[in-house]
Design an enzyme around this catalytic site. Sequence first.
Site, PDB file in Angstrom:
ATOM      1  N   LYS A   1       0.802  -1.881  -0.416  1.00 21.59           N
ATOM      2  CA  LYS A   1       0.647   0.484   0.053  1.00 21.59           C
ATOM      3  C   LYS A   1       0.601   1.192   0.201  1.00 21.59           C
ATOM      4  O   LYS A   1       1.652   1.313   0.262  1.00 21.59           O
ATOM      5  CB  LYS A   1      -0.882   0.342   1.348  1.00 21.59           C
ATOM      6  CG  LYS A   1      -0.525  -0.089   2.860  1.00 21.59           C
ATOM      7  CD  LYS A   1      -1.413  -0.373   3.426  1.00 21.59           C
ATOM      8  CE  LYS A   1      -0.600   0.034   4.912  1.00 21.59           C
ATOM      9  NZ  LYS A   1      -1.819  -0.228   6.174  1.00 21.59           N
TER      10      LYS A   1
ATOM     11  N   TYR B   1      12.916  31.644   3.252  1.00 20.26           N
ATOM     12  CA  TYR B   1      12.040  31.890   3.745  1.00 20.26           C
ATOM     13  C   TYR B   1      12.148  32.178   5.101  1.00 20.26           C
ATOM     14  O   TYR B   1      12.462  31.074   6.436  1.00 20.26           O
ATOM     15  CB  TYR B   1      10.999  30.997   3.889  1.00 20.26           C
ATOM     16  CG  TYR B   1      10.641  31.251   2.154  1.00 20.26           C
ATOM     17  CD1 TYR B   1      10.114  32.047   1.926  1.00 20.26           C
ATOM     18  CD2 TYR B   1      10.589  30.231   1.168  1.00 20.26           C
ATOM     19  CE1 TYR B   1      10.390  32.548   0.176  1.00 20.26           C
ATOM     20  CE2 TYR B   1       9.393  29.999   0.288  1.00 20.26           C
ATOM     21  CZ  TYR B   1      10.133  30.904  -0.499  1.00 20.26           C
ATOM     22  OH  TYR B   1       9.113  30.910  -1.797  1.00 20.26           O
TER      23      TYR B   1
HETATM   24  C1  LIG Z   1      -3.973  -4.224   7.688  1.00 19.46           C
HETATM   25  C2  LIG Z   1      -2.611  -3.946   7.721  1.00 19.46           C
HETATM   26  N1  LIG Z   1      -1.692  -5.116   7.671  1.00 19.46           N
HETATM   27  C3  LIG Z   1      -0.287  -4.967   7.894  1.00 19.46           C
HETATM   28  C4  LIG Z   1       0.446  -3.435   7.323  1.00 19.46           C
HETATM   29  C5  LIG Z   1       1.857  -3.936   8.033  1.00 19.46           C
HETATM   30  O1  LIG Z   1       2.469  -3.348   8.672  1.00 19.46           O
HETATM   31  P1  LIG Z   1       4.223  -3.358   9.212  1.00 19.46           P
HETATM   32  O2  LIG Z   1       4.000  -2.325   7.942  1.00 19.46           O
HETATM   33  O3  LIG Z   1       4.055  -2.571  10.170  1.00 19.46           O
HETATM   34  O4  LIG Z   1       4.659  -4.783   8.637  1.00 19.46           O
HETATM   35  C6  LIG Z   1      -0.190  -2.780   8.177  1.00 19.46           C
HETATM   36  C7  LIG Z   1       0.170  -1.548   7.833  1.00 19.46           C
HETATM   37  O5  LIG Z   1      -0.003  -0.349   8.612  1.00 19.46           O
HETATM   38  C8  LIG Z   1      -1.448  -2.961   7.642  1.00 19.46           C
HETATM   39  O6  LIG Z   1      -2.723  -1.782   8.216  1.00 19.46           O
END
Ligand SMILES: Cc1ncc(COP(=O)(O)O)c(C=O)c1O
Length: 380
Positions: free
Chosen positions: A37, A273
Amino acid sequence: MKSSHLTWIEIDGNAFRHNLASLRKLAGDRLIAAAVKANAYGHGLAEIVGLLREEDIAYLAVHSVDEAAGARQYGWTGHILCVGYIPRSQLEGVLEYHIEPTVYNIDTVARLGRLAQQRNVAISIHLKIETGTNRQGVEISRIGKFLDAVRAFPKLILKGVSTHFANIEDTTDHSYANHQLAVFNAAVKDIRAAGFRPQLRHTACSAALLLFEKTKFEMVRPGIALYGLWPSKETYLSYRLQGGTNSVLKPVLSWKTRIVQIKDVAPDAYVGYGCTYRTTAKTRLAVLPIGYSDGYDRSLSNLAHVLVKGKRAPVRGRVCMNLIMVDITDIKSVKLEDPVTLLGSDGNERIGADQLASWAGTVNYEILSRLSAKIPRVLV
Ligand SMILES: Cc1ncc(COP(=O)(O)O)c(C=O)c1O
């Protein structure tokens, strides 16, 4: 490596494969859902999907239909778990991109159920249990009703049951994670007693995968560790106290740019700035073509360093939208368009995402995921 870009992000394929091998060892025979993601935590969805396609990985974990569509566009043919909410208007995307949605409200279940019936196809869903993070998930008291809704649609397959830990990376005291795990296990028991047989239980983010055998179940969902970073100092410490090695993770991403102007300024001159920096002596500045719109946080003003010829050059004045100024007075023979490392290693020096996060008062996750998608990613 030479790049024709003015600013670019390098993705180290070997480091990524190293991390994957480390996590695979920790996962044993469990499936892996690689969290990609937020543009693969800023690494570039196209590049990371390209690397993952060469590996034996069962799932990608995405946040949205758009991300799933991107992964398909880049050639991902494996499973896709969507961990984010899919709006009603985009539920058809579940079929179009073969997404397995995470569900936690009855309205979504009913809409998916009707869609599956109309199209005469099965849709696999993953039920998220609220175990104490109070983010997404079905409360324990409502699971019975929820299962009734699923049961009403024979084309819905309850393939997975999941939860997410609230306090597994920020502490070395894991009692809250153990509590959440107990709630999760009780919920799974109820789900089985109701006649459902979900194949995949999944709860483990990176910290859980690194530290807790009993969170791994049939599938794990690591994110940050894939990219070679520790979820936190506490996770690193806990891992080392358990006897884990230092070399299990290698950072994958470096961020580089080139000098677009070199200028000598007099003593007592202001920089940037707000006139927040004033020289105390004759100073040589390099101007760099990156700023907060690229993901170099404004809170790094007068605080961070960059690397020029393997030496640290401090940021002078405020970070602008597209530019920063750094002090190269003590670095010899610097020329226009010389490369500069904003994040990564140069010689024996290193500025990691953890270091930038500490300067910016945030976490490595935010530093990486906010790197602008418009910066070209280069696989090295
Ligand atoms: C639902 C879910 N699973 C897995 C992960 C992976 O987490 P991490 O990056 O701490 O391994 C996330 C990340 O926030 C998440 O929201």
